[in-house]
Enzyme design. Structure first.
Site, PDB file in Angstrom:
ATOM      1  N   SER A  34     -20.754 -26.458 -27.078  1.00 60.78           N
ATOM      2  CA  SER A  34     -20.745 -27.435 -25.981  1.00 60.78           C
ATOM      3  C   SER A  34     -20.388 -28.826 -26.511  1.00 60.78           C
ATOM      4  O   SER A  34     -19.860 -29.647 -25.782  1.00 60.78           O
ATOM      5  CB  SER A  34     -22.095 -27.467 -25.263  1.00 60.78           C
ATOM      6  OG  SER A  34     -23.130 -27.779 -26.178  1.00 60.78           O
ATOM      7  N   SER A 124     -35.683 -37.209 -36.105  1.00 66.12           N
ATOM      8  CA  SER A 124     -34.980 -38.495 -36.100  1.00 66.12           C
ATOM      9  C   SER A 124     -35.948 -39.641 -36.377  1.00 66.12           C
ATOM     10  O   SER A 124     -37.122 -39.584 -35.982  1.00 66.12           O
ATOM     11  CB  SER A 124     -34.355 -38.691 -34.717  1.00 66.12           C
ATOM     12  OG  SER A 124     -33.916 -40.014 -34.566  1.00 66.12           O
ATOM     13  N   TYR A 149     -34.252 -38.738 -24.863  1.00 63.46           N
ATOM     14  CA  TYR A 149     -33.797 -38.092 -26.097  1.00 63.46           C
ATOM     15  C   TYR A 149     -34.862 -38.246 -27.192  1.00 63.46           C
ATOM     16  O   TYR A 149     -35.263 -37.276 -27.840  1.00 63.46           O
ATOM     17  CB  TYR A 149     -32.460 -38.701 -26.563  1.00 63.46           C
ATOM     18  CG  TYR A 149     -32.216 -38.531 -28.038  1.00 63.46           C
ATOM     19  CD1 TYR A 149     -31.779 -37.318 -28.550  1.00 63.46           C
ATOM     20  CD2 TYR A 149     -32.451 -39.588 -28.935  1.00 63.46           C
ATOM     21  CE1 TYR A 149     -31.592 -37.156 -29.919  1.00 63.46           C
ATOM     22  CE2 TYR A 149     -32.264 -39.430 -30.288  1.00 63.46           C
ATOM     23  CZ  TYR A 149     -31.842 -38.220 -30.782  1.00 63.46           C
ATOM     24  OH  TYR A 149     -31.672 -38.057 -32.138  1.00 63.46           O
ATOM     25  N   LYS A 153     -37.624 -35.463 -29.260  1.00 66.44           N
ATOM     26  CA  LYS A 153     -37.868 -35.307 -30.707  1.00 66.44           C
ATOM     27  C   LYS A 153     -39.374 -35.404 -30.997  1.00 66.44           C
ATOM     28  O   LYS A 153     -39.915 -34.628 -31.796  1.00 66.44           O
ATOM     29  CB  LYS A 153     -37.110 -36.382 -31.501  1.00 66.44           C
ATOM     30  CG  LYS A 153     -35.595 -36.245 -31.450  1.00 66.44           C
ATOM     31  CD  LYS A 153     -35.072 -35.062 -32.235  1.00 66.44           C
ATOM     32  CE  LYS A 153     -33.559 -34.947 -32.171  1.00 66.44           C
ATOM     33  NZ  LYS A 153     -33.036 -33.661 -32.660  1.00 66.44           N
TER      34      LYS A 153
END
Ligand code: WQD
Length: 338
Positions: A34, A124, A149, A153
């Site tokens: 993707s 991250s 986002y 995480k």
């Protein structure tokens, strides 16, 4: 060992695949392409001269992932199959929560069924949030994030810690990346964002190659030495080497361990622009614009723990990061698309 790379055709996954193969490990890749493409698999094989077993699948598809575990004797899973565009995650939070959390749960369930006990996770620096002082060190508590986002995480780290607590045989290594840039030294694989790049280095590379007119620097009134934001940029090949060390560490240890993967040295946006110009001889037209929502003025890693426990340290300097980015971008102006 045989390592399953979920999302292994992506930017960080593909470089990790190369370094695992070069270290003598076998690699199985599961990717829905993707945000990547099948050509990546050919390039990995070309660079390494080794074969990769690749499955085209959505990692949320449990039946397909079960099939991968049935057909291969997997020793360790690395989970790169995450959506990562910060801005898009604000527009489409459900898509981010669904994808990033479901892929993690699917992998954990399939590992449990197959008796696979080693998991390495693409986390991250964003999990340090807005509250922690810099440099970030692994003993700090996770902070609060400015976008979905980042929250995925944080949540995935929590899920993995919970899974490891419930199963003393499970090993989880959480790798907190700082700002990966650069490309394989051959220039055959690299970062290939779809649409307008969100991140700094791919944007600079596209300006250099003529795909974009100029770079807009988001803010020059930050409390930093030159007014632009500072980040801990790390060569993607150093990051890939960190994953090889993490996989080998996971085979020897139990429980959860967190490692920062950064250099410990910050550079400003302007320093990156100038380093790119110096390394490549290509001028980067740029102008200053407004700050981007959610950007922190500066952060970087304390990278001591990875040095001590993994025996890993970033080796490649900023010039190499710029030179290798340019070798990739100039050799592949449209990325993997011809
Ligand atoms: C770096 C600096 C920008 C583009 C994000 C995520 C992180 C990680 C990597 C993703 C900032 C400035 C950028 C541009 C600019 N996750 N910039 N003009 O924001 O540190 O980290 O991406 O996969 O979790 O938060 O990286 O490369 O976007 O930005 O001036 O066109 O460059 O403002 O100061 P960031 P970045």
């Amino acid at each position: 060992m045989t390592v399953l790379l979920a999302g292994g055709a992506g930017y960080i996954g593909s470089h990790t695949a190369v370094q695992l193969l070069m270290s003598g490990h076998d690699v199985v890749i599961a990717d829905d392409y993707s945000n990547s493409c099948p050509e990546v698999i050919n390039r990995i094989e070309e660079i390494t001269g080794k074969q990769v077993r690749a499955y085209e699948t959505d990692v949320k598809d449990k039946v397909k992932v079960q099939q991968i575990f049935a057909e291969n004797k997997i020793d360790c899973v690395i989970h790169f199959a995450g959506l990562k565009a910060v801005g898009e995650s604000v527009q489409q939070p459900l898509k981010y929560y669904r994808n990033n959390i479901d892929t993690t749960l699917t992998l954990l369930e399939c590992m449990q069924e197959a008796g696979v006990k080693q998991f390495v996770f693409s986390s991250s620096a964003t999990v340090y949030g807005e509250e922690n002082a810099i440099p970030y060190i692994e003993t700090m508590k996770r902070g609060s994030c400015s976008n979905p986002y980042g929250w995925t995480k944080v949540m995935m780290e929590e899920i993995l810690e919970g899974a490891a607590k419930a199963d003393p045989e499970l090993t989880v290594v959480l790798l907190r990346y700082f700002n990966p840039i650069g490309a394989h030294e051959s220039g055959r694989i690299g970062e290939d964002p779809q649409g307008i790049p969100n991140n700094l280095m791919p944007y600079i590379a596209q300006v250099a190659v003529g795909r974009r007119d100029h770079l807009t620097i988001f803010g020059n009134d930050y409390p930093t030495p030159d007014g632009t934001c500072r980040r801990d940029y790390i060569h993607v090949m150093d990051l890939a080497d960190g994953h090889v060390k993490a996989v080998e560490y996971a085979a020897q240890h139990k429980g959860v361990e967190v490692f920062n993967l950064g250099t410990g040295t910050p550079y400003s946006v302007l320093e990156i622009v100038h380093a790119f110009e110096n390394a490549t001889g290509v001028a980067i037209k740029h102008e200053f614009g407004a700050r981007r929502a959610g950007d922190l003025p500066e952060f970087w890693a304390n990278a001591d723990k990875a040095a001590k426990a993994l025996g890993w340290k970033a080796e490649r300097d900023l010039t190499a990061m710029c030179r290798d980015t340019w070798r990739w971008q100039s050799g592949n102006p449209e990325g993997y698309r011809k």
